[in-house]
Design an enzyme around this catalytic site. Structure first.
Site, PDB file in Angstrom:
ATOM      1  N   VAL A   1     -45.930  -1.932   8.837  1.00 19.67           N
ATOM      2  CA  VAL A   1     -44.538  -2.020   9.302  1.00 19.67           C
ATOM      3  C   VAL A   1     -43.731  -0.880   8.692  1.00 19.67           C
ATOM      4  O   VAL A   1     -43.850  -0.601   7.496  1.00 19.67           O
ATOM      5  CB  VAL A   1     -43.906  -3.386   8.891  1.00 19.67           C
ATOM      6  CG1 VAL A   1     -42.413  -3.393   9.161  1.00 19.67           C
ATOM      7  CG2 VAL A   1     -44.581  -4.546   9.617  1.00 19.67           C
TER       8      VAL A   1
ATOM      9  N   ALA B   1     -41.872   1.060   3.919  1.00 21.98           N
ATOM     10  CA  ALA B   1     -42.957   0.608   4.794  1.00 21.98           C
ATOM     11  C   ALA B   1     -43.832  -0.358   3.999  1.00 21.98           C
ATOM     12  O   ALA B   1     -43.679  -0.479   2.779  1.00 21.98           O
ATOM     13  CB  ALA B   1     -43.780   1.804   5.254  1.00 21.98           C
ATOM     14  N   LYS B   2     -44.719  -1.056   4.654  1.00 20.06           N
ATOM     15  CA  LYS B   2     -45.671  -1.920   3.953  1.00 20.06           C
ATOM     16  C   LYS B   2     -46.788  -2.274   4.907  1.00 20.06           C
ATOM     17  O   LYS B   2     -46.629  -2.175   6.139  1.00 20.06           O
ATOM     18  CB  LYS B   2     -44.976  -3.207   3.494  1.00 20.06           C
ATOM     19  CG  LYS B   2     -45.668  -3.913   2.366  1.00 20.06           C
ATOM     20  CD  LYS B   2     -45.311  -3.297   1.020  1.00 20.06           C
ATOM     21  CE  LYS B   2     -46.031  -3.942  -0.131  1.00 20.06           C
ATOM     22  NZ  LYS B   2     -45.494  -3.503  -1.431  1.00 20.06           N
ATOM     23  N   GLY B   3     -47.921  -2.678   4.357  1.00 22.16           N
ATOM     24  CA  GLY B   3     -49.037  -3.082   5.204  1.00 22.16           C
ATOM     25  C   GLY B   3     -49.845  -4.156   4.537  1.00 22.16           C
ATOM     26  O   GLY B   3     -49.676  -4.441   3.351  1.00 22.16           O
TER      27      GLY B   3
ATOM     28  N   ASP C   1     -51.356  -2.428  -3.551  1.00 22.28           N
ATOM     29  CA  ASP C   1     -50.521  -3.602  -3.809  1.00 22.28           C
ATOM     30  C   ASP C   1     -51.482  -4.729  -4.191  1.00 22.28           C
ATOM     31  O   ASP C   1     -52.591  -4.436  -4.672  1.00 22.28           O
ATOM     32  CB  ASP C   1     -49.677  -3.934  -2.568  1.00 22.28           C
ATOM     33  CG  ASP C   1     -48.541  -4.898  -2.871  1.00 22.28           C
ATOM     34  OD1 ASP C   1     -47.550  -4.479  -3.484  1.00 22.28           O
ATOM     35  OD2 ASP C   1     -48.636  -6.086  -2.516  1.00 22.28           O
TER      36      ASP C   1
END
Ligand code: NAD
Length: 451
Positions: free
Chosen positions: A93, A138-140, A179
């Site tokens: 995202v 952003a992140k996933g 993460d």
């Protein structure tokens, strides 16, 4: 599937549960409130509302910031070692690339879902803006229990996930990082898969890589080091000597383990640490070096034998009486149902989103100072930014330089937040958001709305 539009409201309120609307009726108001309170994206949007009210933010900007720019959902088919095919779901995202390429971690966990990733991407936007880094949020993540995969299955999963999101990431587009349950080896596989597709080595596509392939010294310990610099700055303001302070840490992974080690070495009494199966407590303090070597052999704290240490189940860890509580595991740990029971002076947020807005109000009334995630744990993204610069310039810094620049950036950000909180009589969280959001608002105003 590219998804720019928000889902209908019913799904947004309870998206992470398999509970039907009828069951929600049966659960009653208390359960309903908790479900809504602990939906991380709802929580992230509520935080924007609270700060927008406080700073008189223009409604258009508020609307803009409550939406993510784009979300990618991918299916990841993997051939398992026994020949079966398993399909996993993955997400990436971009919340905002207004101030620069997206930046944010990738997590592997069975709890990963689109709303969680959207919230984490939103918090990354604020974090980068608060530190004034030229990066967006952003992140996933992949919905998977990585402990159930062999090393080769994990590698295939990572490489296929990278191939699926390949047009979404890149040094100028969005730069992932580790993460929860991901680390240097996984970043190395991402870098290799990306580079193989582009036909040349592109180390700048991810940060948190091993040093041998373009990683940075100090990255692995950066989030813990950053927590320490911010805590030290706060203690100075409070005339509090860190030495001898009683500390409780929830989560004993990268963040929890590193801050535990630093504070232990500084003479703090780490009276409890925990992992996913519970924690250990000792009134006189735990031997952190011994526990870290136990953890590094892939062992859990519950199995550690020491007659002086008491086992504490997860639900009781946060309630232990201490001076400084460090939630460093996952989001939604301090909610309206347990905030009243906290017995500490300071909450230093190592994890992203560990405290819900309702819990924040309760802690505020109890006089507990909360150092918010976007400030407290920003050391990780800061050194990731240094790694990214080093990769682009192909010139690598010393550990002394990394630590000095990290300290400068974090202590300056802390001073700005602290001074604004005093000036406006608001919490450190609201002050942090006010700074981050005003930078975003200015950038949106200057760039204008395309077309
Ligand atoms: P990690 O996987 O290294 O460690 C997570 C720890 O939390 C482990 O000890 C695990 O057993 C424990 N845990 C997991 N679920 C739990 C639960 N339900 N209850 C209690 N403990 C639980 O992850 P990490 O990299 O240390 O990240 C921890 C948090 O910090 C996450 O919120 C992450 O987003 C945030 N964070 C990480 C970084 C980084 O650089 N790694 C940077 C900023 C923020």
């Amino acid at each position: 599937m590219l998804e720019n539009k928000e889902k209908d409201q019913t799904k947004l309120i309870y998206p992470n549960t398999s509970i039907s609307t009828n069951e929600i009726e049966v659960y009653g108001k208390e359960k309903r409130d908790l479900l809504s309170e602990t939906n991380p994206f709802e929580m992230a949007k509520k935080q924007i509302d609270i700060v927008a009210r406080e700073m008189g933010l223009n409604d258009n900007i508020k609307k803009y910031l409550k939406r993510v720019e784009r979300s990618l959902i991918v299916s990841i088919p993997i051939e398992m070692d026994d020949g079966r095919i398993e399909i996993f779901e993955g997400y990436r995202v971009h919340h905002s690339t207004i101030r620069g390429p997206g930046k944010g971690g990738i997590r592997y966990s069975i709890k990963v879902n689109l709303d969680e990733v959207k919230a984490l991407a939103t918090w990354m936007t604020w974090k980068c803006s608060l530190l004034n880094l030229p990066l967006g949020g952003a992140k996933g993540g992949v919905c998977v229990d990585p402990t159930k995969l062999s090393k080769s299955e994990l590698e295939r999963l990572t490489r296929r996930f990278t191939a699926e999101i390949i047009n979404f990431i890149g040094p100028d587009i969005d730069i992932p990082a580790p993460d929860v349950n991901t680390g240097p080896q996984i970043m190395a596989w991402i870098m290799d898969t990306y580079s193989m597709h582009k036909g040349r080595a592109i180390p700048g596509v991810v940060t948190g890589k091993p040093i041998e392939i373009g990683g940075s010294v100090g990255r692995e310990t950066a989030t813990g080091a950053g927590l320490f610099f911010v805590l030290e700055a706060l203690c100075k303001k409070m005339n509090l000597d860190l030495k001898g302070q009683r500390i409780v840490i929830q989560g004993f992974g990268n963040v929890g383990g590193n801050i535990a080690k630093i504070l232990y070495e500084k003479g703090c009494k780490i009276i409890a640490v925990s992992d996913i199966y519970g924690g250990l407590y000792a009134k006189e303090g735990l031997d952190i070096n011994e526990l870290l070597s136990w953890r590094d052999k892939n062992k859990y704290l519950k199995d550690f034998q020491n007659i002086g240490y008491k086992f504490v189940p997860n639900e009781d860890i946060l309630k232990l009486k201490c001076d400084i509580l460090i939630p460093a595991a996952i989001e939604n740990q301090i909610t309206q149902s347990n905030a009243e029971n906290l017995d500490c002076k300071i909450v230093l947020e190592g994890a992203n989103g560990p405290t819900t807005p309702k819990a924040d109000d309760i802690l505020d009334k109890k006089g507990i100072i909360v150092v918010p995630d976007i400030l407290a744990n920003a050391g990780g993204v800061c050194v990731s930014y240094f790694e990214y610069i080093q990769d682009i310039h192909s010139y690598f810094w010393t550990l002394d330089r990394i630590n000095q620049e990290l300290k400068n950036i974090l202590v300056n950000a802390f001073e700005d937040v602290y001074n604004l909180s005093k000036e406006k009589h608001v919490s450190l969280r609201i002050a942090s958001y006010m700074i981050a959001i005003s930078r975003l608002a200015k950038a949106i105003e200057l760039r204008g709305i395309f077309p």
